[in-house]
Design an enzyme around this catalytic site. Sequence first.
Site, PDB file in Angstrom:
ATOM      1  N   TYR A  42      -4.001  13.436   6.999  1.00 14.34           N
ATOM      2  CA  TYR A  42      -3.960  14.505   7.099  1.00 14.34           C
ATOM      3  C   TYR A  42      -3.739  15.726   8.413  1.00 14.34           C
ATOM      4  CZ  TYR A  42      -8.305  16.523   9.913  1.00 14.34           C
ATOM      5  OH  TYR A  42      -9.429  17.203  10.712  1.00 14.34           O
ATOM      6  N   ASP A  60      -1.337  16.281  16.848  1.00 18.96           N
ATOM      7  CA  ASP A  60      -0.859  16.972  17.066  1.00 18.96           C
ATOM      8  C   ASP A  60      -1.459  18.076  17.212  1.00 18.96           C
ATOM      9  OD1 ASP A  60       1.598  14.703  17.355  1.00 18.96           O
ATOM     10  OD2 ASP A  60       2.186  14.969  15.709  1.00 18.96           O
ATOM     11  N   PHE A  75      13.026  14.528   9.528  1.00 23.64           N
ATOM     12  CA  PHE A  75      11.637  13.528   9.768  1.00 23.64           C
ATOM     13  C   PHE A  75      12.250  12.806  10.347  1.00 23.64           C
ATOM     14  CE2 PHE A  75      10.726  14.218   4.548  1.00 23.64           C
ATOM     15  CZ  PHE A  75       9.818  14.960   5.191  1.00 23.64           C
ATOM     16  N   SER A  78       0.612  -1.530   0.244  1.00 22.06           N
ATOM     17  CA  SER A  78      -0.051  -0.355  -0.292  1.00 22.06           C
ATOM     18  C   SER A  78       0.570   1.351   0.389  1.00 22.06           C
ATOM     19  CB  SER A  78      -0.834   0.183   1.198  1.00 22.06           C
ATOM     20  OG  SER A  78      -0.506  -0.283   2.120  1.00 22.06           O
ATOM     21  N   LYS A 112      -5.616   1.144  21.261  1.00 23.58           N
ATOM     22  CA  LYS A 112      -6.233   1.318  19.953  1.00 23.58           C
ATOM     23  C   LYS A 112      -6.941  -0.396  19.247  1.00 23.58           C
ATOM     24  CE  LYS A 112      -2.221   3.727  18.717  1.00 23.58           C
ATOM     25  NZ  LYS A 112      -1.270   4.183  17.592  1.00 23.58           N
ATOM     26  N   GLU A 126       1.440   5.330   0.584  1.00 18.82           N
ATOM     27  CA  GLU A 126       0.488   6.457   1.556  1.00 18.82           C
ATOM     28  C   GLU A 126       1.306   8.169   0.312  1.00 18.82           C
ATOM     29  OE1 GLU A 126       0.933   8.094   6.216  1.00 18.82           O
ATOM     30  OE2 GLU A 126       1.644   9.460   4.613  1.00 18.82           O
ATOM     31  N   HIS A 160       4.142  -1.130   3.916  1.00 18.49           N
ATOM     32  CA  HIS A 160       3.461   0.641   3.783  1.00 18.49           C
ATOM     33  C   HIS A 160       4.230   1.081   3.043  1.00 18.49           C
ATOM     34  CE1 HIS A 160      -0.635   3.187   3.764  1.00 18.49           C
ATOM     35  NE2 HIS A 160       0.675   3.843   4.580  1.00 18.49           N
ATOM     36  N   ALA A 182      -5.999   7.841  20.486  1.00 20.52           N
ATOM     37  CA  ALA A 182      -7.016   7.164  19.137  1.00 20.52           C
ATOM     38  C   ALA A 182      -7.558   5.938  19.173  1.00 20.52           C
ATOM     39  CB  ALA A 182      -5.781   7.203  17.611  1.00 20.52           C
TER      40      ALA A 182
END
Length: 279
Positions: free
Chosen positions: A45, A104, A211, A11, A160, A13, A261, A118
């Site tokens: 998001y 955040d 990052f 997958s 979660k 992102e 991912h 979450a």
Amino acid sequence: MSKNEHPLGISFEFFPPNTDAGREKLMQTRDALAECKPHFFSVTYGAGGSTQARTVDTVKQVSECGITTAPHLSCIGSDKGELRALLAMYRERGIDSLVALRGDLPSGMASIGELRYANELVEFIRAETGDHFEIAVAAYPESHPQAPSFDRDLENFVRKMRAGANLAITQYFFNADAYFHFVERARALGIEAPIVPGIMPITNYTKLARFSDACGADIPRWIRKQLEAYGDDRESIEAFGEEVVTRLCQRLLDGGAPGLHFYTLNQAPPSLRIVDNLA
């Protein structure tokens, strides 16, 4: 798994672009990666609605290719009414997958919102929509940077999953043992859902270091030193990065990881080269 889906369960992102040129590039990236028959795409998001409108627009554009597209949904800075409206809109548009995150708090925002964690967001989604959405949550094999300890972070992860999540996607990492240790500990606590490793292709050392420092992902010293030695030699950085990440992915898959991912940064070639190496 659909017979047309990539056998590795991959997958990808994306993030919402903020320019016309960025949107055009993303559609090219989407089309190139769609050729891999991924399990799904996800779209990030911004907390507190900072990119909410762009996320909605990007999800619509990305999903037009026919690949399942999962919007990120963050609870920090949002009230239940806003989240309820978003869920209703996504259902109306045929979206049936989500990535549920705490998010955040942006600087200058005074209100955290009605949901703080979450697991509360997952519980809210289930209460509002039942089993309509397949829900993914985040996992941190090297521990969340704000967690007081690994054990506390693992407890948060378990909450979660037990709140109703279907799968987890990890923060990226470069140490396979960290992933296997995390999965082993989660399984010992009764979590049986898939825990999919997040993969970050290496193409730019400066950005990667920034990052990684921000999100708590460790870059092993031997990788740092080699990337530093290449300086501005982008071709060597990309070749070395491809080799390192391909070996990481192969070890993860050989060790039982249920898929991969890729954090694409809206670029197709780095991820495609790694997927091709694994095919």
